[in-house]
Enzyme design. Structure first.
Site, PDB file in Angstrom:
ATOM      1  N   ASP A 250      50.163  18.942  40.523  1.00 13.94           N
ATOM      2  CA  ASP A 250      50.991  19.459  41.721  1.00 13.94           C
ATOM      3  C   ASP A 250      51.073  20.950  41.649  1.00 13.94           C
ATOM      4  OD1 ASP A 250      50.686  16.963  43.117  1.00 13.94           O
ATOM      5  OD2 ASP A 250      52.418  16.262  42.187  1.00 13.94           O
TER       6      ASP A 250
ATOM      7  N   HIS B  56      56.317  14.287  34.887  1.00 10.98           N
ATOM      8  CA  HIS B  56      55.361  12.868  35.122  1.00 10.98           C
ATOM      9  C   HIS B  56      55.852  11.702  34.572  1.00 10.98           C
ATOM     10  CE1 HIS B  56      52.206  10.781  36.328  1.00 10.98           C
ATOM     11  NE2 HIS B  56      51.631  11.681  36.869  1.00 10.98           N
TER      12      HIS B  56
END
Length: 430
Positions: A364, A307
């Site tokens: 996700d 991320h």
């Protein structure tokens, strides 16, 4: 005396910059006068080190894995609130009382219908058109049917417009799915909650006796909360940037939808599902997958890992993982894609290659699996992400409207083109 930092320029000049300390103790350099005073600008691709605004909506600490909305930890909000409460919190700045919560639910239901002429738009789209293209276009079209923000005193109509958008975007999302499937539209119902209404508009038909599964309603509430805001990400920055031009809320949110569409942003959960499906269809072992991901000469990448902000486990991913397992446990069936995902997660989180590079599963990695288990097609995943992110987009748009600085967003650039050229007449060019 205010704290200051000193910048020494190549010509020997010194420039002092005020040091700003935010409410969490993090420090920033105020360079608002840098170019005016020195002629210099900063070079910061992707705005990784640039604070574009002051905001009270969301706080992230990527090193410690902290995410808070208006001061509330994401874990507490998911455990104690539904999506309507969190939307109210983001837009209005505080959690609603029980009476306010009930009234807000009624207001959202009251404004959930779409103008009848908007239905013609849906039928004009091809069945295989991407839902995000339809969603962004329909959100922008709302300004033509509900033009309150274009009136002389738009401030009086902001609350109504916000409520309409929160409610109607859910209906647009469900109608987009029905258009894609070639099914008749299902109207929102007054006796259903926000998330139950969405699921009913998606899946009800006159021949299936569908009733929203309470577990699916609960899971959708939590997943939308996880996506409700995430500071100055790509789509939120797009909303604020478009809003800074004095564009209306609908146009600004439509820009956010377009930014979210990309595979590096909201489309990432779809990329995870595509990766897992490919691993399964090609019969790859997890050992082979890990080896491919670690090979710098191999273009393969583990979707759903790493991320931009978090340097530890994404706090949303922990919650999303539990939601996914809870949904799948009810079916009493093993999902081969989840089995692959869990094994990849276990291997990667115990491998120094990934740990040293801060490549942990992000939100996700699990949301796509959950949506898949709920019967939602992959092409709709980003649409649901947009539904969740909508309250955050609205909150940031409204925050900009009341920002005393309120300048149109206009980044500078470091020019890399030719210095100066003369135009050669066309008959002399070779």
């Amino acid at each position: 005396m205010a704290e200051k930092a000193r910048l020494i320029l190549p010509d020997g000049r010194e420039y002092e910059m005020p040091v700003m300390t935010d409410s969490m103790g993090d420090k920033s350099l105020d360079i608002t006068g840098l170019r005016k005073d020195t002629g210099y600008i900063t070079y910061d691709p992707g705005f990784v080190n640039t604070g574009s605004c002051m905001s009270s909506i969301c706080y992230i600490n990527g090193e410690q894995g902290i995410l808070r909305y208006r001061g509330y930890d994401i874990e507490d909000l998911v455990d104690s609130c539904d999506f309507i409460e969190v939307a109210y919190l983001l837009v209005k700045g505080c959690l609603p009382t029980a009476a306010e919560r009930i009234n807000y639910q009624k207001l959202l239901n009251r404004h959930s219908l779409l103008h009848v002429n908007m239905r013609d738009f849906f039928r004009a789209y091809p069945h295989d058109g991407h839902p995000m293209g339809i969603l962004s276009a329909m959100v922008a079209s709302l300004s033509a049917f509900y033009p309150e923000l274009e009136e002389m005193d738009p401030e009086e109509n902001v609350d109504l417009t916000v409520t309409r958008l929160l409610s109607k975007m859910r209906t647009i999302a469900a109608f987009t799915y029905r258009q894609m499937m070639g099914l008749p539209y299902v109207e929102p119902q007054y006796n259903y909650s926000y998330c139950a209404n969405f699921l009913n508009m998606m899946f009800y038909s006159s021949v299936n006796n569908y009733t929203p599964d309470p577990l699916h309603v609960k899971a959708l509430n939590k997943l939308l909360i996880l996506h409700a805001d995430h500071e100055q990400n790509c789509s939120t920055s797009a909303v604020r940037l478009v809003g800074s031009s004095d564009a209306n809320l609908y146009a600004s949110v439509a820009a956010g939808c377009c930014a979210l569409w990309g595979s590096k942003h909201g489309g990432a959960n779809q990329a995870v599902m595509d990766m897992l499906q490919k691993i399964r269809s090609e019969g790859l072992s997890v050992d082979e997958v890990i080896a491919k991901a670690k090979d710098k000469n191999n273009p393969f990448r583990l979707s759903g890992f790493g991320h931009r902000v978090y340097k530890t486990f994404d706090p949303r991913a922990k919650i999303a993982k539990n939601i996914c397992k809870e949904i799948l446990a009810k079916t009493h069936e093993s999902d081969p894609l989840l089995d692959i995902a869990l094994e990849i997660e276990d291997r990667a989180t115990h491998d120094d290659y990934f740990v040293s590079r801060h490549l942990y599963p992000n939100v996700d990695f699990y949301t796509g699996l959950t949506f898949h288990a709920m019967g939602i097609p992959v092409s709709m995943f980003t649409v649901l992400f947009a539904m969740g992110r909508l309250p955050g987009w609205i909150a940031h748009y409204l925050e900009w409207r009341h920002d005393p600085y309120q300048k149109i967003g206009r980044p500078r650039q470091v020019y890399s083109g030719p210095r100066s050229r003369k135009v050669v007449p066309i008959n002399e060019r070779v």
